[in-house]
Design a protein around this motif. Structure first.
Motif, PDB file in Angstrom:
ATOM      1  N   ALA A 233      39.894 -19.234  11.113  1.00 57.19           N
ATOM      2  CA  ALA A 233      40.026 -20.304  10.130  1.00 57.19           C
ATOM      3  C   ALA A 233      41.011 -21.388  10.549  1.00 57.19           C
ATOM      4  N   ASP A 234      42.014 -21.023  11.317  1.00 56.98           N
ATOM      5  CA  ASP A 234      43.156 -21.917  11.557  1.00 56.98           C
ATOM      6  C   ASP A 234      42.823 -23.138  12.403  1.00 56.98           C
ATOM      7  N   ARG A 235      43.506 -24.224  12.065  1.00 53.74           N
ATOM      8  CA  ARG A 235      43.631 -25.322  13.000  1.00 53.74           C
ATOM      9  C   ARG A 235      44.639 -24.910  14.077  1.00 53.74           C
ATOM     10  N   TYR A 236      44.544 -25.551  15.231  1.00 49.43           N
ATOM     11  CA  TYR A 236      45.425 -25.194  16.334  1.00 49.43           C
ATOM     12  C   TYR A 236      46.715 -25.995  16.279  1.00 49.43           C
ATOM     13  N   GLY A 237      47.816 -25.286  16.471  1.00 44.86           N
ATOM     14  CA  GLY A 237      49.119 -25.921  16.604  1.00 44.86           C
ATOM     15  C   GLY A 237      49.868 -25.268  17.744  1.00 44.86           C
ATOM     16  N   GLU A 238      50.165 -26.020  18.781  1.00 41.56           N
ATOM     17  CA  GLU A 238      50.797 -25.452  19.971  1.00 41.56           C
ATOM     18  C   GLU A 238      52.134 -24.799  19.648  1.00 41.56           C
ATOM     19  N   HIS A 239      52.883 -25.374  18.717  1.00 42.88           N
ATOM     20  CA  HIS A 239      54.217 -24.872  18.396  1.00 42.88           C
ATOM     21  C   HIS A 239      54.276 -24.225  17.008  1.00 42.88           C
ATOM     22  N   TYR A 240      53.129 -23.892  16.467  1.00 43.61           N
ATOM     23  CA  TYR A 240      53.089 -23.379  15.097  1.00 43.61           C
ATOM     24  C   TYR A 240      53.856 -22.075  14.931  1.00 43.61           C
ATOM     25  N   TYR A 241      53.829 -21.217  15.946  1.00 36.28           N
ATOM     26  CA  TYR A 241      54.478 -19.912  15.821  1.00 36.28           C
ATOM     27  C   TYR A 241      55.970 -20.041  15.536  1.00 36.28           C
ATOM     28  N   ALA A 242      56.594 -21.106  16.011  1.00 37.04           N
ATOM     29  CA  ALA A 242      58.032 -21.274  15.820  1.00 37.04           C
ATOM     30  C   ALA A 242      58.391 -21.628  14.386  1.00 37.04           C
ATOM     31  N   GLU A 243      57.410 -22.036  13.607  1.00 36.70           N
ATOM     32  CA  GLU A 243      57.690 -22.500  12.247  1.00 36.70           C
ATOM     33  C   GLU A 243      56.835 -21.831  11.186  1.00 36.70           C
ATOM     34  N   SER A 244      55.951 -20.925  11.580  1.00 33.46           N
ATOM     35  CA  SER A 244      55.022 -20.328  10.623  1.00 33.46           C
ATOM     36  C   SER A 244      55.742 -19.355   9.690  1.00 33.46           C
ATOM     37  N   PRO A 245      55.253 -19.218   8.462  1.00 34.18           N
ATOM     38  CA  PRO A 245      55.858 -18.256   7.540  1.00 34.18           C
ATOM     39  C   PRO A 245      55.603 -16.820   7.978  1.00 34.18           C
ATOM     40  N   THR A 246      56.441 -15.928   7.526  1.00 34.62           N
ATOM     41  CA  THR A 246      56.263 -14.518   7.870  1.00 34.62           C
ATOM     42  C   THR A 246      55.067 -13.921   7.149  1.00 34.62           C
ATOM     43  N   ASP A 247      54.893 -14.268   5.892  1.00 33.74           N
ATOM     44  CA  ASP A 247      53.824 -13.673   5.094  1.00 33.74           C
ATOM     45  C   ASP A 247      52.544 -14.506   5.174  1.00 33.74           C
ATOM     46  N   ASP A 248      51.482 -13.890   5.633  1.00 28.22           N
ATOM     47  CA  ASP A 248      50.131 -14.466   5.609  1.00 28.22           C
ATOM     48  C   ASP A 248      50.093 -15.910   6.110  1.00 28.22           C
ATOM     49  N   PRO A 249      50.521 -16.172   7.332  1.00 30.81           N
ATOM     50  CA  PRO A 249      50.514 -17.545   7.828  1.00 30.81           C
ATOM     51  C   PRO A 249      49.098 -18.127   7.838  1.00 30.81           C
ATOM     52  N   PRO A 250      48.920 -19.335   7.256  1.00 27.61           N
ATOM     53  CA  PRO A 250      47.572 -19.911   7.144  1.00 27.61           C
ATOM     54  C   PRO A 250      47.201 -20.844   8.283  1.00 27.61           C
ATOM     55  N   GLY A 251      48.126 -21.119   9.197  1.00 29.11           N
ATOM     56  CA  GLY A 251      47.869 -22.093  10.241  1.00 29.11           C
ATOM     57  C   GLY A 251      48.301 -23.475   9.817  1.00 29.11           C
ATOM     58  N   PRO A 252      48.318 -24.431  10.754  1.00 22.13           N
ATOM     59  CA  PRO A 252      48.753 -25.792  10.444  1.00 22.13           C
ATOM     60  C   PRO A 252      47.893 -26.429   9.359  1.00 22.13           C
ATOM     61  N   ALA A 253      48.497 -27.333   8.590  1.00 22.16           N
ATOM     62  CA  ALA A 253      47.786 -28.005   7.498  1.00 22.16           C
ATOM     63  C   ALA A 253      46.851 -29.087   7.998  1.00 22.16           C
ATOM     64  N   ALA A 254      47.057 -29.586   9.196  1.00 20.19           N
ATOM     65  CA  ALA A 254      46.234 -30.673   9.717  1.00 20.19           C
ATOM     66  C   ALA A 254      46.026 -30.493  11.207  1.00 20.19           C
ATOM     67  N   GLY A 255      44.989 -31.132  11.709  1.00 23.27           N
ATOM     68  CA  GLY A 255      44.690 -31.061  13.139  1.00 23.27           C
ATOM     69  C   GLY A 255      43.205 -31.119  13.379  1.00 23.27           C
ATOM     70  N   ASP A 256      42.817 -31.597  14.550  1.00 21.98           N
ATOM     71  CA  ASP A 256      41.400 -31.779  14.875  1.00 21.98           C
ATOM     72  C   ASP A 256      40.795 -30.612  15.628  1.00 21.98           C
ATOM     73  N   LEU A 257      41.611 -29.630  16.002  1.00 22.62           N
ATOM     74  CA  LEU A 257      41.134 -28.505  16.796  1.00 22.62           C
ATOM     75  C   LEU A 257      41.210 -27.219  15.988  1.00 22.62           C
ATOM     76  N   HIS A 258      40.258 -26.329  16.226  1.00 17.93           N
ATOM     77  CA  HIS A 258      40.219 -25.032  15.552  1.00 17.93           C
ATOM     78  C   HIS A 258      40.292 -23.915  16.584  1.00 17.93           C
ATOM     79  N   VAL A 259      40.938 -22.834  16.200  1.00 19.01           N
ATOM     80  CA  VAL A 259      41.222 -21.734  17.124  1.00 19.01           C
ATOM     81  C   VAL A 259      40.028 -20.799  17.244  1.00 19.01           C
TER      82      VAL A 259
END
Length: 302
Positions: A233-259
């Motif tokens: 489901a997630d959009r791709y974020g190269e640095h998302y892991y450094a800022e993602s929540p611990t509980d049920d991370p949903p992925g970045p809110a915006a972006g043109d690429l999907h994982v």
């Protein structure tokens, strides 16, 4: 489709493995290829707070066909008239940057014809992220239960199935034989330039394998490594892991690429690791990419 209940829990997501150790075990890759894996970190703790039901298998050709017949949906490869990708043994591999014998986009190829033979029980390919979302939405409306693509965190949690190793089968790539359809000596026959990256051994298939042909992981899920890449489901974020929540991370809110996750029948073992991430646009359709659906748990399931 059969679904397997995946319990709530927590795990360490991603990888902090240094390029030096990867270089030792995957010597065919250049240092810059291994340095590019930095988006797998930082390794971080994730909690999946609710159980969910994940498809025991990747969506098959027959299942996708029944969806199209019942819903009237037209896959993007047909709707936009540009087609998909396909294997063509006569295609000049010099026309591809990686020496592949895949050509496209071409209207002759779509979900029902990737240029190589498939049974109805093989995983469907040449489906876009939008196609996968459309199938999940239709199932939700039909059954009154929410179906969707798994998040990237849910996918990796289900793939690892309690393990902390590179694969759910261990750290050694050879452990994938008997558990995954991947780039091995069978597939490399068609792509001699990929022979240095192939896993020594034979999985018995040149292209896709019927789902469930190999051993499942500890959760009872098949083909989490290999066979086809799976949209999440997630959009791709190269640095998302450094800022993602611990509980049920949903992925970045915006972006043109999907994982997409898991690797494929033509993917080397380096890219079948549980932590590896790749991405495409939502409209991408390719001979290596398919899907697996998630059904959200009802209150009585928890």
């Amino acid at each position: 489709m059969k679904f397997v209940r995946v319990p709530a829990g927590e795990f360490m997501m991603g990888s902090g493995e240094p390029a030096e150790s990867l270089s030792r075990d995957y010597p065919a890759y250049a240092p810059e290829d291994l340095q590019a894996l930095g988006d797998e970190g930082p390794r971080h703790r994730v909690r999946i707070t609710r159980a969910f039901w994940l498809g025991q298998h990747e969506v098959t050709v027959d299942q996708f066909r029944r969806f199209l017949e019942a819903s009237g949906y037209t896959p993007e490869s047909i709707a936009d008239g540009t087609g998909g990708y396909g294997y063509n043994p006569a295609y000049d591999p010099a026309s591809s940057a990686r020496g592949e014998r895949f050509e496209g986009r071409n209207p002759r190829y779509a979900w029902h014809d990737p240029g190589f033979p498939q049974t109805g029980g093989d995983p469907v390919v040449n489906v876009s992220w939008n196609d996968a979302v459309a199938m999940a939405r239709w199932l939700s409306e039909r059954e009154g239960v929410r179906y969707r693509l798994p998040t990237e965190a849910e996918w990796e949690y289900a793939c690892r199935a309690g393990t902390t190793t590179r694969y759910s089968t261990g750290d050694d790539a050879a452990s994938l034989l008997g558990a995954a359809a991947l780039l091995d000596l069978d597939t490399a026959q068609r792509w001699p330039n990929r022979l240095p990256f192939a896993l020594p051994g034979h999985d018995g298939y040149v292209f896709t394998a019927p789902v469930g042909s190999f051993a499942p992981n500890a959760f009872g899920l098949f083909d989490m490594h290999g066979n086809v890449w799976e949209w999440v489901a997630d959009r791709y974020g190269e640095h998302y892991y450094a800022e993602s929540p611990t509980d049920d991370p949903p992925g970045p809110a915006a972006g043109d690429l999907h994982v997409r996750r898991g690797g494929s029948w033509a993917t080397s073992a380096l890219y079948l690791r549980s932590s590896y991430r790749n991405w495409n646009t939502a409209q991408t359709r390719y001979t290596l990419v398919g899907m697996r659906l998630l059904r959200e748990a009802m209150p009585r399931d928890d």
